[in-house]
Structures are given as C-alpha cells and as structure tokens.
Write an enzyme that holds these catalytic residues in place. Structure first.
Site, PDB file in Angstrom:
ATOM      1  N   GLU A  66       0.842  -1.169   0.000  1.00  0.00           N
ATOM      2  CA  GLU A  66       0.000   0.000   0.000  1.00  0.00           C
ATOM      3  C   GLU A  66       0.885   1.229   0.000  1.00  0.00           C
ATOM      4  O   GLU A  66       1.983   1.213   0.498  1.00  0.00           O
ATOM      5  CB  GLU A  66      -0.946   0.037   1.209  1.00  0.00           C
ATOM      6  N   LEU A 269       5.394   1.486   3.359  1.00  0.00           N
ATOM      7  CA  LEU A 269       5.446   1.956   1.983  1.00  0.00           C
ATOM      8  C   LEU A 269       5.789   0.770   1.095  1.00  0.00           C
ATOM      9  O   LEU A 269       6.531  -0.130   1.506  1.00  0.00           O
ATOM     10  CB  LEU A 269       6.521   3.040   1.793  1.00  0.00           C
ATOM     11  N   ASP A 270       5.280   0.768  -0.121  1.00  0.00           N
ATOM     12  CA  ASP A 270       5.682  -0.249  -1.070  1.00  0.00           C
ATOM     13  C   ASP A 270       7.186  -0.212  -1.258  1.00  0.00           C
ATOM     14  O   ASP A 270       7.815   0.847  -1.130  1.00  0.00           O
ATOM     15  CB  ASP A 270       5.023  -0.010  -2.437  1.00  0.00           C
ATOM     16  N   ARG A 271       7.750  -1.345  -1.606  1.00  0.00           N
ATOM     17  CA  ARG A 271       9.206  -1.410  -1.788  1.00  0.00           C
ATOM     18  C   ARG A 271       9.691  -0.419  -2.844  1.00  0.00           C
ATOM     19  O   ARG A 271      10.724   0.237  -2.662  1.00  0.00           O
ATOM     20  CB  ARG A 271       9.617  -2.836  -2.202  1.00  0.00           C
TER      21      ARG A 271
END
Length: 524
Positions: A66, A269-271
């Site tokens: 997300e 946080l997304d990678r």
C-alpha cells in the site's frame, strides 16, 4: 517452447505458488509472452556461452502493498521464505468511526520486553554484512535456517514428499541430500527420507541464502528523538524482512548502521515507493501515531509522475477499491470494494508526462496507483497497474477487457512467470531464456567457511571482498550469474512527501524525477 514452470522451479529459491507483486512485469521489456499460456518465446539460436539471469523475487511474505501503509495485508508465511518473521499484525481496518462512537483502539503489546520480534536479535543482525557495487547495496550470502511447524495436511506423509511438493526452492534431490547431511531436521534431529510427519513436528531447513540487491542510496534520517525516528526511504528497499529480503531492509539497515533496534513500524510503503517513513521507538508513541492514522487524523501528501497531460484543477476520485487477490496483492476499482477518496492536482509537466500532487484521504491498498489507473493516467513506470494485462485500456474507467477477476489473476501470474524472469538481453535482438548449468559435483566447488559479519555502526565494504564471500557446494544459486538490476528496475515514480498529524508535521526532500525546473511546489 519452454515450459515456464519447469524452468522457474529449477532456478528460484522459492515455491511456484509465490508471486512477487512488487516485481510483476518488472522486466516486461525482456520477454515476449503469451498471456493465455505459461510458455516463453525463446531464441532458437542456442544457449549463451555462460548462464546469466536477472535478479528475481517471489511473492510470499512480500512487503505489504500500500502507498500509505495505514492498512496491512494479512501475510501467510507457509512457504520456506521467512519462518521467523511470523509476528506480522493482522490487517488493520481503516473505517471511519461512526459519529458519536469511541475511536478504535490499536492493539499493541504494552510490555516493551515482549515487543521484540523473533529474528531481530543481535545474533541475527550479525549474520552477514553489506558491500557496495555498481550503485547497489549487496549482501554477502549466508547460512539461514527456515523453520515451520507441521501443517495438518502433512501429517502421516513422508517428509521428502512434502518438501518436494510444498517447498519448491530446490529439486527433490536437493532435499534428499539435505536430509542425508542433517541440514533438514525434525525436532532438531536427523531423520530418514521416508520419515512420516507427526502433529506438532518442528521442521528446520538450513539454506545458503542469497539476497536481492537494492539501491546504495542511504536511508536519510529526517528527524529523531527518544520516541520516534522519521526517515526518507529510498525506492527499492522493503521496510521489513520479507521474501528474499532480510538484511537489505530498512529495519535491518537502521539497526546495523545506526544502532536503531526494535523499532515499531507505524505505517508501510511499497518497496518501489520512496519517501517518508515513521517508526516508533516506544510502544506508547507507536500506539499514539497508529491511532491517528486509523482515525484519519493524519494528512498525507504524495508526488508522482503519470502518463499524459493530467487535467486542470483538483480532480477527485471516490471509486471504491476491491482487493482482487490477497495472495498476489492486486486491487481494482469495483462496486463491491470499500470506500475510497483521493484528490489529485497537476503541478507540472515533464515531456509527455505530468507531475501530480496526491492526497489519499483513505488508506486502501494501492489506492493512489489504482485511482490513477482508473482515471487513465497511470504512474508512468508502474510495473503493475500500467500494463496491458488489465486490457487494451490498461484498466481505464474500470475496463479490464471483459475478463473475470479469476482470469485476471491467472493472467497476472502467467505474465509474471514469463516477464519477471531470467534472461540475457541481446542488443537489438530477442531475449533468450537461460537454463543454469547442471548441478556440479561437490568437489568442483570448494566451500568458503569465512563468515562475514557486520556489527552495529560498522561501515559496509566500499567494494566486494572475495575473502568475505561464502559458498555452498549444494547451493543452486551459487552457480548462477545474476545480472544486476538497472535503475528502471529499482524506482517507481511515487514519493511520500509530507505527513501531518496532531501537533506534528514531517516532510522529505523530493527525488530527482520530481525536481524539474518548471514545477512550482509553492502553489500547494
């Protein structure tokens, strides 16, 4: 034609069922694919001189997906990837409390002595060390033990049959060798390959672990006091151990290089997303900030680069978002989805693209990315939501080409298996899939026993040191030459810029792709 599944099982560290949502379509320029099947188009010219392949990853245990991280995905760690990291909290709901009701309370362990996660001990931090090479942060391979308790469906089955079917990290003969060598044990004891699994058996498998490189950009500390740490996360680095990432994660890097241990994750946080990331240094602070996020008392601002000229003015998208598959972490706009709201405003242009300011007012999985896809202006280098697998319109207006959700999932997995793949890119020519050399005899590889450790506050090696490397004569990955990921594989044009809560506000510097001269951030 070459069967994708067969090659993948021979090469990956993980099972066939796993799909890395972060890297679906990451290398789509590398391979021609047929979405309707699980086959690859290969060059008939013959195999290359030496086995090389691009770094690739699996999905199980992948970083929660997300943008703003106020919602965590439920993660099953059934696979052989991260058995120690089993304390991922349940998916948090972000529903707005009904008027007059009491705010929801975040369930956190108030006993600080018990909040230290398994696998985050000093011994684990010191398993290996980093080195920098080609603009990447890399990890020297190291031995690691995956553990799991027996599943009910495994009871009374032979251990070799279970591992061969459930854990496809290696071919059956590899597991047979591990059993004979005592690396694959039951209740810490060596067993025969025909041993039948019993209830509550503890299975442990020692593997030679190779991690995936990430960017060498430092994790900059934006603010820190006794209660909180705020950092600017570079793209490509996961927040916590997952899948093929362990030491190459934010929490491990902060612990090993800044002596910041046992941090409480407040949001994710997304990678591939860069930007603001908050950690609590105490459970009380983590609880306080999580409460604000859950109750939508935190204003979040993002910056992204999208395809095309985004419309003038403030554009509001309130389309509900549904998780199509928790297994592979893919969402889309759907009437059956949960309420969502994001506002967008174009603040500049770069060539044929627009720089857009985003405000997610809710915290759904992939909310910004899915709403931009729906509006027809996907993030220009989004490896997932800017892809033809969502139909000719790439999901614009919710149009996914008339296929069912089930078919969409199958297509996503099929394309992932082909595109996120090993291969060498020939200049101005087709991609050729490379099958690694047959497993060599043990005598052909001399194992290196040196253990490369890095204790807290030590600097990573400025370059590769062969004396610190380790090898295992039975490790398939030791025999594969991986091609380093390129910059396009490491960055998505989405950045968490500002977070503002009750009596606090933090912001980061902007990434290079968002700093063109014709962009006026003062207007915001």
């Amino acid at each position: 034609m070459l069967n994708t599944t067969c090659v993948r099982n021979a090469q990956t560290q993980h099972g066939d069922a796993g799909v890395d949502v972060e890297n679906i379509f990451l290398h789509r320029s590398m391979l021609a694919t047929n979405i309707g099947s699980s086959t690859l188009l290969t060059d008939a010219a013959g195999p290359p001189a030496s086995p090389q392949c691009v770094w690739f990853h699996d999905f199980k245990g992948t970083e929660p997906t997300e943008e703003d991280g106020s919602q965590e995905s439920v993660q099953s760690l059934e696979g052989p990837d991260e058995k120690e990291e089993i304390t991922i909290s349940e998916k948090r709901k972000t529903e707005t409390p009904e008027e007059g009701s009491k705010p929801k309370k975040v369930k956190l362990d108030g006993n600080d002595s018990k909040t230290k996660r398994p696998g985050f001990s000093d011994e684990r931090y010191d398993e290996t060390s980093y080195y920098f090479e080609n603009g990447l942060r890399k990890v020297y391979p190291y031995n690691f033990t995956f553990t799991t308790y027996a599943k009910g469906r495994w009871v009374d089955e032979k251990i070799l049959e279970v591992f061969s079917r459930e854990f496809r990290a290696a071919p059956p003969e590899e597991y047979e060798r591990s059993l004979e060598a005592g690396k694959l044990t039951v209740n810490n004891e060596k067993v025969a390959k025909d041993y039948k699994i019993k209830h509550n058996d503890l299975l442990a498998n020692v593997v030679h672990r190779h991690e995936v490189p990430v960017t060498s950009q430092p994790i900059k500390i934006v603010y820190m006091d006794k209660d909180i740490v705020v950092v600017n996360k570079p793209a490509s680095i996961p927040v916590h151990p997952c899948g093929r990432y362990r030491h190459n994660t934010v929490v491990f890097i902060l612990a090993k290089e800044h002596n910041l241990k046992n941090l409480r994750t407040i949001h994710r946080l997304d990678r591939l997303t860069s930007g603001l990331l908050l950690f609590g240094r105490t459970s009380e602070k983590a609880r306080q900030l999580e409460q604000q996020i859950r109750n939508r008392e935190v204003q979040k601002e993002y910056v992204c680069r999208v395809e095309g000229r985004f419309p003038d003015g403030v554009i509001e998208c309130c389309e509900p978002i549904e998780v199509v598959s928790y297994k592979i972490g893919v969402c889309r706009v759907s009437p059956k989805g949960k309420d969502c709201k994001t506002t967008f405003q174009r603040i500049g242009e770069v060539g044929d693209c627009s720089i857009v300011h985003c405000k997610p007012l809710t915290g759904r999985m992939h909310q910004i990315r899915v709403h931009l896809q729906y509006l027809g202006y996907p993030i220009s280098n989004d490896p997932l939501y800017n892809h033809e697998v969502f139909g000719p319109l790439k999901g614009r207006g919710g149009d996914i080409g008339g296929i069912s959700d089930e078919q969409l999932i199958n297509n996503l997995i099929s394309v992932h298996n082909a595109e996120n793949w090993l291969g060498t890119q020939e200049e101005n020519g087709p991609v050729r899939v490379v099958i690694p050399k047959e497993v060599q005899k043990s005598s052909e590889i001399e194992p290196t026993n040196t253990v490369s450790t890095q204790t807290c506050l030590e600097e990573p090696d400025s370059s590769y040191d062969p004396k610190k490397d380790t090898s295992d004569p039975h490790c398939c990955e030791c025999k594969i030459n991986y091609r380093d990921p390129e910059e396009k594989d490491l960055v998505m044009y989405l950045h968490a810029w500002k977070y503002r809560g009750i009596n606090w506000e933090y912001k980061t510097e902007l990434p290079d792709w968002a700093c063109e001269t014709n962009i006026n951030y003062n207007q915001l």
